[in-house]
Design a protein around this motif. Structure first.
Motif, short mmCIF file in Angstrom:
data_model
loop_
_atom_site.label_atom_id
_atom_site.label_comp_id
_atom_site.label_asym_id
_atom_site.label_seq_id
_atom_site.Cartn_x
_atom_site.Cartn_y
_atom_site.Cartn_z
N ASN A 1 -59.50 1.88 -84.18
CA ASN A 1 -60.67 2.31 -83.55
C ASN A 1 -61.40 1.42 -82.40
N ASN A 2 -60.51 0.27 -82.10
CA ASN A 2 -60.99 -0.89 -81.05
C ASN A 2 -59.94 -1.10 -80.31
N THR A 3 -59.24 -0.12 -79.82
CA THR A 3 -57.90 -0.59 -78.92
C THR A 3 -58.29 -1.27 -77.45
N ASP A 4 -59.62 -1.23 -77.18
CA ASP A 4 -59.98 -1.90 -76.37
C ASP A 4 -60.14 -3.57 -76.47
N LYS A 5 -60.03 -3.77 -77.82
CA LYS A 5 -60.08 -5.24 -78.35
C LYS A 5 -58.70 -5.78 -78.79
N PHE A 6 -57.72 -4.88 -78.96
CA PHE A 6 -56.55 -5.21 -79.81
C PHE A 6 -55.50 -4.59 -79.09
N ALA A 7 -54.25 -5.00 -78.79
CA ALA A 7 -53.09 -4.27 -77.96
C ALA A 7 -52.22 -4.06 -79.11
N TYR A 8 -52.34 -5.06 -80.15
CA TYR A 8 -51.17 -4.81 -81.11
C TYR A 8 -51.75 -4.52 -82.57
N VAL A 9 -51.40 -3.63 -83.33
CA VAL A 9 -51.97 -3.19 -84.52
C VAL A 9 -50.99 -3.06 -85.35
N CYS A 10 -50.76 -3.98 -86.91
CA CYS A 10 -49.53 -3.63 -87.65
C CYS A 10 -50.09 -3.64 -89.07
N GLY A 11 -49.57 -2.57 -89.69
CA GLY A 11 -49.94 -2.34 -91.16
C GLY A 11 -48.80 -2.61 -92.18
N PHE A 12 -48.76 -3.64 -92.96
CA PHE A 12 -48.05 -3.80 -93.86
C PHE A 12 -48.25 -3.23 -95.21
N ALA A 13 -47.53 -2.23 -95.36
CA ALA A 13 -48.16 -1.20 -96.74
C ALA A 13 -49.56 -1.12 -96.83
N PRO A 14 -49.98 -0.77 -95.83
CA PRO A 14 -51.67 -0.46 -95.56
C PRO A 14 -52.13 0.34 -96.68
N GLY A 15 -53.07 0.07 -97.52
CA GLY A 15 -54.01 0.95 -98.50
C GLY A 15 -54.57 1.92 -97.80
N MET A 16 -54.59 3.16 -98.01
CA MET A 16 -55.23 4.13 -97.67
C MET A 16 -55.37 5.43 -98.49
N LEU A 17 -56.29 6.29 -98.37
CA LEU A 17 -56.13 7.70 -99.00
C LEU A 17 -56.14 8.84 -98.17
N LYS A 18 -55.35 9.90 -98.35
CA LYS A 18 -55.20 11.00 -97.52
C LYS A 18 -56.66 11.54 -97.17
N ASN A 19 -57.54 11.86 -98.09
CA ASN A 19 -58.71 12.20 -97.81
C ASN A 19 -59.81 11.49 -96.88
N GLU A 20 -59.13 10.21 -96.57
CA GLU A 20 -59.91 9.29 -95.60
C GLU A 20 -59.18 9.04 -94.17
N PHE A 21 -58.26 9.71 -93.95
CA PHE A 21 -57.41 9.67 -92.63
C PHE A 21 -58.59 10.16 -91.36
N ASP A 22 -59.13 11.28 -91.66
CA ASP A 22 -59.99 11.55 -90.41
C ASP A 22 -61.30 10.67 -90.28
N ARG A 23 -61.78 10.35 -91.29
CA ARG A 23 -62.82 9.48 -91.30
C ARG A 23 -62.74 8.16 -90.89
N ASN A 24 -61.80 7.48 -91.26
CA ASN A 24 -61.30 6.05 -90.93
C ASN A 24 -60.68 6.02 -89.60
N ASN A 25 -60.06 7.01 -89.00
CA ASN A 25 -59.63 6.98 -87.75
C ASN A 25 -59.91 7.90 -86.84
N GLU A 26 -61.30 8.01 -86.65
CA GLU A 26 -62.19 9.04 -86.11
C GLU A 26 -62.05 8.78 -84.73
N THR A 27 -62.19 7.60 -84.17
CA THR A 27 -62.17 7.42 -82.66
C THR A 27 -60.71 7.42 -82.16
#
Length: 371
Positions: free
Chosen positions: A275-301
């Motif tokens: 959600n801040n690709t103007d600040k980071f050009a590299y984004v890496c998740g190591f077994a990132p914790g998430m829930l399916k019902n949060e996908f849209d909210r957490n990645n809205e931008t």
């Protein structure tokens, strides 16, 4: 004659005292790593009824045997070379190894660590190469107070005062601390080795404490808890990043910033980074914790403008183990990314939700950064 009698009585008294002394506590060496990669674990617990070894290289707890001195022991292996957490189970209660000063920094449990080096150095094995500096620092948040952060600066940072460096922000898992990435993930050693081999660009690594405590309680669940995300986001962008860029010689543009994290910190990484690709050009998740019902909210931008995400990010990377409890939700997330045509790289490794995999993931993505 009188002096001889007094001397004899004193010696007899000392002998009686010596006989009355209890048996001294035995010296315990644990863990003892043998040349064939087997390992002996020992624990002095004379009154315990049952002691078992819980180690991350074993699928189940291993029973230990007690000798006449009250020392429990077991020899296991050969163990695949790596660095592993372990603890003893004493009459059902977990106990860190009192003979081992190397402790896993964590707020949810306390384990000890054992390193099996093997005959060939691994990427996280300390080697005779130039070493960077690991510093414990503190910055201030108006809402959260004094905040700890561990900072790695690469070899030559202190001597080459005209050089500026890119920055990797590296986030820990939910119950871990700001120390876990160096003491368990060996981030500093991995960077030392890869820089010496010419496989990594010298960089600064920033490892903050990821819980927005005391505003968010330590019992509030995963770091990707929405309330924690909001409070930590404010601290991260308003306090931590300015502190780093004011006090360290950083290159201050998005192409020189990366963010990565494990588990709950991996979920935080995706939320901050995508959600801040103007600040980071590299984004890496190591077994990132998430829930399916949060996908849209957490990645809205990010989901609103996939083209911008693809344009801004030089690397979007996800790693997860086949036996990881988060494997399924990460697969579902990658399917959503495919549907939205957001580009990413992935590594599906063996193993589960472990810091052994974290070391693998970090050593895999570091050569890809800042190229």
């Amino acid at each position: 004659m009188q002096k001889k009698l007094i001397t004899s009585l004193l010696l007899m008294g000392l002998g009686l005292v010596a006989k009355a002394q209890p048996n001294p506590r035995p010296t315990v060496v644990s863990p003892e790593v043998h040349p064939d990669n087997t390992v002996t674990f020992r624990l002095y617990a004379p009154t315990a009824r049952e002691v078992k070894l819980n180690a991350q290289f074993e699928k189940a707890a291993v029973a230990m045997n007690k000798d006449e001195r009250g020392v429990w022991s077991v020899k296991v292996g050969p163990v695949k070379p790596d660095m592993y957490p372990y603890a003893f189970q004493v009459d059902g209660l977990p106990v860190a190894d009192p003979a081992n000063s190397v402790i896993f920094p964590n707020e949810g449990f306390q384990n000890s660590l054992v390193e099996v080096t093997g005959s060939t150095p691994l990427v996280h094995t300390i080697q005779p190469v130039p070493h960077g500096t690991v510093a414990y620092r503190y910055y201030t948040s108006p809402e959260l107070g004094i905040r700890p952060v561990v900072i790695y600066t690469p070899p030559g940072y202190e001597s080459n005062t005209k050089a500026s460096y890119p920055v990797l922000y590296l986030l820990h898992g939910t119950t871990d601390t700001e120390e876990t990435w160096t003491k368990v993930g060996r981030a500093n050693i991995i960077l030392d080795n890869l820089i010496a081999q010419g496989k990594a660009i010298p960089m600064i690594i920033v490892m903050p404490y990821g819980r927005a405590y005391p505003v968010i309680s330590k019992s509030s669940g995963s770091l990707r808890n929405w309330d924690n995300l909001q409070a930590f986001k404010k601290d991260f962008f308003n306090n931590l990043m300015p502190y780093i860029e004011q006090n360290y010689r950083t290159i201050k543009d998005k192409n020189s910033r990366a963010i990565a994290g494990f588990s709950g910190g991996g979920g935080t990484t995706l939320y901050f980074g995508l959600n801040n690709t103007d600040k980071f050009a590299y984004v890496c998740g190591f077994a990132p914790g998430m829930l399916k019902n949060e996908f849209d909210r957490n990645n809205e931008t990010a989901f609103k403008n996939p083209e911008l995400v693809n344009k801004n990010l030089k690397l979007f990377w996800i790693g997860v183990g086949k036996e990881d409890g988060l494997y399924g939700v990460n697969q579902e997330f990658m399917e959503v990314l495919n549907q939205k045509k957001i580009r990413y790289e992935s590594l599906i490794s063996d193993g589960g939700h472990t810091w052994m995999n974290c070391k693998l993931y970090l050593s895999t993505i570091v050569p890809k950064l800042f190229r």
